[in-house]
Motif scaffolding. Structure first.
Motif, PDB file in Angstrom:
ATOM      1  N   GLY A  42       0.796  -1.216   0.000  1.00 48.83           N
ATOM      2  CA  GLY A  42       0.000   0.000   0.000  1.00 48.83           C
ATOM      3  C   GLY A  42       0.826   1.262   0.000  1.00 48.83           C
ATOM      4  O   GLY A  42       0.349   2.318  -0.421  1.00 48.83           O
ATOM      5  N   ALA A  43       2.060   1.173   0.449  1.00 53.37           N
ATOM      6  CA  ALA A  43       2.917   2.360   0.481  1.00 53.37           C
ATOM      7  C   ALA A  43       3.454   2.734  -0.893  1.00 53.37           C
ATOM      8  O   ALA A  43       3.906   3.869  -1.098  1.00 53.37           O
ATOM      9  N   VAL A  44       3.400   1.796  -1.848  1.00 49.68           N
ATOM     10  CA  VAL A  44       4.020   2.051  -3.158  1.00 49.68           C
ATOM     11  C   VAL A  44       3.054   1.868  -4.320  1.00 49.68           C
ATOM     12  O   VAL A  44       3.401   2.171  -5.462  1.00 49.68           O
ATOM     13  N   ALA A  45       1.850   1.367  -4.061  1.00 45.39           N
ATOM     14  CA  ALA A  45       0.908   1.077  -5.132  1.00 45.39           C
ATOM     15  C   ALA A  45       0.071   2.297  -5.489  1.00 45.39           C
ATOM     16  O   ALA A  45      -0.403   3.019  -4.615  1.00 45.39           O
ATOM     17  N   ARG A  46      -0.145   2.499  -6.771  1.00 50.73           N
ATOM     18  CA  ARG A  46      -1.050   3.558  -7.225  1.00 50.73           C
ATOM     19  C   ARG A  46      -2.499   3.090  -7.159  1.00 50.73           C
ATOM     20  O   ARG A  46      -3.410   3.876  -6.865  1.00 50.73           O
ATOM     21  N   HIS A  47      -2.725   1.816  -7.437  1.00 51.55           N
ATOM     22  CA  HIS A  47      -4.082   1.275  -7.503  1.00 51.55           C
ATOM     23  C   HIS A  47      -4.307   0.266  -6.380  1.00 51.55           C
ATOM     24  O   HIS A  47      -3.460  -0.618  -6.161  1.00 51.55           O
ATOM     25  N   VAL A  48      -5.445   0.370  -5.711  1.00 47.21           N
ATOM     26  CA  VAL A  48      -5.816  -0.568  -4.653  1.00 47.21           C
ATOM     27  C   VAL A  48      -7.192  -1.144  -4.979  1.00 47.21           C
ATOM     28  O   VAL A  48      -8.156  -0.395  -5.165  1.00 47.21           O
TER      29      VAL A  48
END
Length: 350
Positions: free
Chosen positions: A130-136
């Protein structure tokens, strides 16, 4: 059922073993702490096509099976690569299944991840990568949603130095609703369990190698410490433990590739015949987590006091073995979930 690697999977294993040996490993893991992400190595990984290899060709991917991804995940774990490949692969496959996989996600230039826990009050907690993802991709009530925003870039403090973060899903796009949303999310979560189990197998494999090598090199009383039975007993049964975890994670991947879901997978406790994907995925995660924890623990103690020193690699594997196994939940609760799956089927049969 043949769980041995095919010729193509052997080639895949060799290719990614070489890649992670040069682009990951303990030194790179140290350098990536505390964020748990090596951006330069991820850029190199894009050149291999790995981020999209598990997507169908219609979505711009390579069409690799879950079993193929498991082979790559084991090599990632063996090198404790600070790369969110498992999370990205799972999220990408889920987006492709809903027709929402963009070209940047397929290429890996935009990192995607799966929130393992349903959102609460618009927040997904402890999202892996979650610290590096653009999409969740997340489950919000009866809706499967996609939230796209800038990655925070700062990870929550954690024992394994993983890029965990809380993420808001305000303004998210709805992908699916109702039972279909839950089914798609559950399938993705089982794929995450399976691939994480494979990565934990890789951790255990390297930890065992580190312990054996140290037992050969470290001398005491004029001989290698591996010559002493007390040390031998610590290591002797670990290969079987690691191999067992590998077989179970491979069987889970086989079940996932065979599309054996809860409606037609077999759970026959009397004959010990289980082909249900959800059940096998949970079993693989729990057993591989225990195998990795045991292997890293014993290897660390073979190192003696040095095992606790930051200069020695084994502590990196020890910490990540526990952190990766706990990202989803307490293994005890996961065991109760598996028991519910097993016993509910037995009661239906009765």
């Amino acid at each position: 059922m043949d769980l041995a690697l095919t010729a193509d999977q052997e080639t895949l294993r060799e290719v990614f073993a070489d890649f992670f040996a040069s682009e990951a490993g303990p030194d790179r893991a140290r350098a990536a702490e505390p964020s748990g992400f090596d951006s330069r190595s991820w850029e190199r990984l894009l050149e291999t096509g790995a981020p999209g290899m598990g997507l169908p060709e219609s979505a711009g991917g390579g069409g690799a099976s879950l079993g193929d991804l498991g082979v790559v995940a084991e090599e990632l774990g063996a090198a404790i690569a600070p790369l969110p490949l498992v999370e990205h692969a799972v999220a990408g496959r889920l987006l492709a299944a809903t027709g929402a996989c963009s070209e940047p996600v397929a290429e890996g230039s935009d990192i995607a991840t799966l929130a393992l826990r349903p959102a609460r009050d618009g927040i997904c907690h402890l999202v892996p990568a979650g610290a590096v993802a653009r999409h969740v991709v997340a489950l919000d009530g009866d809706r499967l949603v996609l939230s796209s925003s800038g990655a925070p870039g700062v990870a929550l403090g954690n024992h394994g130095c993983l890029p965990l973060a809380h993420r808001s899903i305000d303004g998210a796009t709805v992908l699916l609703e109702g039972p279909g949303a839950h089914a798609a999310f559950d399938r993705a979560l089982d794929e995450w369990r399976t691939l994480t189990a494979a990565a934990l197998v890789g951790i255990g494999r390297t930890a065992l190698d580190l312990g054996v090598e140290y037992a050969k090199e470290r001398h005491q009383f004029g001989k290698p410490i591996g010559a002493f039975q007390a040390v031998q007993h610590l290591l002797a049964d670990l290969p079987g433990l690691v191999d067992g975890a590998r077989l179970l994670s491979a069987k889970a991947a086989w079940a996932g590739d065979s599309d054996l879901d809860s409606s037609n997978g077999v759970i026959d406790l009397g004959s010990n015949d289980i082909t249900d994907f959800a059940t096998l995925a949970g079993m693989a995660l729990v057993f591989a987590g225990e195998a990795a924890a045991t292997t890293t623990d014993r290897s660390l103690h073979v190192h003696g006091g040095y095992g606790f020193a930051e200069e020695y690699d084994i502590q990196l594997f020890y910490r990540r073995a526990r952190a990766w196994a706990l990202v989803l939940d307490d293994p005890a609760r996961e065991c109760r979930r598996i028991a519910d799956l097993l016993l509910a089927t037995s009661e239906d049969a009765a």
